[in-house]
Design a protein around this motif. Structure first.
Motif, PDB file in Angstrom:
ATOM      1  N   ALA A 162       0.833  -1.215   0.000  1.00 36.30           N
ATOM      2  CA  ALA A 162       0.000   0.000   0.000  1.00 36.30           C
ATOM      3  C   ALA A 162       0.864   1.260   0.000  1.00 36.30           C
ATOM      4  O   ALA A 162       0.436   2.305  -0.509  1.00 36.30           O
ATOM      5  N   GLU A 285      -3.688   6.083  10.112  1.00 34.53           N
ATOM      6  CA  GLU A 285      -3.247   5.730   8.757  1.00 34.53           C
ATOM      7  C   GLU A 285      -3.722   4.313   8.395  1.00 34.53           C
ATOM      8  O   GLU A 285      -4.198   4.064   7.286  1.00 34.53           O
ATOM      9  N   LEU A 289      -6.201   3.346   5.342  1.00 36.96           N
ATOM     10  CA  LEU A 289      -5.873   2.390   4.276  1.00 36.96           C
ATOM     11  C   LEU A 289      -6.903   1.266   4.233  1.00 36.96           C
ATOM     12  O   LEU A 289      -7.261   0.761   3.170  1.00 36.96           O
ATOM     13  N   LYS A 294      -7.275  -0.876   0.908  1.00 39.21           N
ATOM     14  CA  LYS A 294      -5.893  -1.297   0.639  1.00 39.21           C
ATOM     15  C   LYS A 294      -5.373  -2.291   1.661  1.00 39.21           C
ATOM     16  O   LYS A 294      -4.346  -2.936   1.446  1.00 39.21           O
TER      17      LYS A 294
END
Ligand SMILES: NC(=O)c1ccc[n+]([C@@H]2O[C@H](COP(=O)([O-])OP(=O)(O)OC[C@H]3O[C@@H](n4cnc5c(N)ncnc54)[C@H](OP(=O)(O)O)[C@@H]3O)[C@@H](O)[C@H]2O)c1
Length: 333
Positions: A162, A285, A289, A294
């Protein structure tokens, strides 16, 4: 409330579920009705009494949960009653209720199932800190992830991909190779080969036009570590995460000098205790994602809490593909 209690260290089958009081909620604490519990390899070490830090007995093992906030102390700002949260703790997670500190509780994305959240905490945090903080990964680099079919490894494959890596996945066997490819691995490195000292370097060089890996993430140790060290590129960085193979390797310091390489270690729980704000940035984060599609934990199986010994025996016998979690009766409501 029901909890799995360690009175004496031993194998998971020697533990049983006890009724214990609901934990108290301090000013800076959050009481969580637990829906799902993440099972991690270190839990096994804790239960056996082989982990580096152990609280006095009796105590409840387990390092992460996902659930619903039941109550908060008057200094808590990270969440409120009714929020769906994931929480990280040093111990206490194998229970129907848990008291965690406010900074270590994170509100989950709305559509995220509790089982995904419980499977994603510790291993994705560990993988992210290993890659970005300790490994100093930069977009476009090549990353070798060992144990890529395990909890930390598969998380690292997904995160590295990712974040823009070419990912080499070190695994034994086709099942883990398939998992790693599904997580985004570009090449498979066969850790089941004979003579790993030579073979890992040969395979990594074949996959990188002779350049080697910029970053190696190693939760395995032993011969896998020794071979991977030789597969680093010029100025490569290797991160020691664990020793799933059993042997703690040693390094000759001249080898670091000769190749301009470095080896660092990660103890993720230190970051949890020393710098929760950093951990929160990483968690944001990871959730971002996840929401963007992801990252996706592979939850091999969710066991009811009563079947904890069966779940842990899969971990003990290396039979886990991805992650296993426990669910409590709260999850049925
Ligand atoms: N430093 C930290 O902060 C931190 C945090 C979390 C975990 N850890 C450590 O990281 C390690 C892995 O944790 P995990 O949760 O990913 O465990 P896991 O889910 O059980 O995965 C372990 C992986 O290691 C592989 N493996 C074991 N022995 C091997 C060998 N001799 N050669 C090649 N592969 C081998 C297994 O594959 P096979 O099925 O082929 O055996 C499996 O894929 C543990 O030692 C754990 O204590 C450290």
């Amino acid at each position: 409330m029901r909890a799995i209690l360690i009175r004496e260290h031993g194998e998971p089958e020697s533990l049983k579920i006890d009724d214990i009081p609901t934990p108290a909620v301090g000013d800076n604490e959050v009481l969580i009705d637990v829906h799902a519990i993440g099972i991690n390899y270190p839990d096994l070490l804790v239960i056996r009494g082989q982990y580096q830090t152990l609280p006095p007995r009796p105590f409840v093992p387990g390092k992460e949960v996902a659930g619903v906030v039941a109550a908060i102390g008057n200094r808590v700002t990270s969440c409120k009653p009714g929020d769906r949260v994931v929480a990280q703790v040093e111990y206490g997670a194998y229970a129907e209720q848990l008291s965690a500190t406010g900074p270590n509780c994170f509100v989950m994305p709305e559509t995220m199932p509790f089982t995904d959240a419980a499977a994603m905490g510790l291993v994705y945090q560990t993988a992210h800190f290993a890659l970005v903080e300790r490994g100093q990964f930069r977009n476009g680099e090549t990353v070798l992830v060992n144990g890529a079919g395990g909890g930390v490894g598969l998380a690292a494959v997904q995160i590295a991909k990712a974040l823009g890596a070419t990912v080499l996945a070190g695994v034994r066997g086709e099942t883990h190779a398939r998992l790693a490819r599904g997580g985004g691995a570009d090449h498979i490195i066969d850790l089941g080969a004979e003579n790993l000292r030579v073979e890992i370097r040969r395979q990594v060089h074949a996959a990188t036009n002779g350049r080697g890996a910029d970053v190696v993430l190693d939760p395995i140790g032993g011969d896998v570590f020794d071979g991977s060290l030789r597969a680093l590129a010029w100025r490569g960085r290797m991160v020691v995460i664990g020793f799933a193979a059993g042997r703690i390797p040693t390094i000759k310091a001249n080898y670091l000098l000769l190749k301009n390489i470095s080896v660092s270690g990660l103890q993720w729980s230190d970051y949890r205790e020393r710098d929760p704000a950093w951990m929160r940035r990483v968690q944001d984060e990871i959730f971002g994602l996840y929401s963007a599609g992801k990252l996706k934990p592979t939850v091999m199986r969710a066991f009811p809490m009563d079947q904890f010994a069966e779940a842990l025996s899969l971990v003990a016998n290396g039979k886990v593909n991805g992650k296993v979690v426990l669910t409590t009766d709260n999850n049925k409501s």
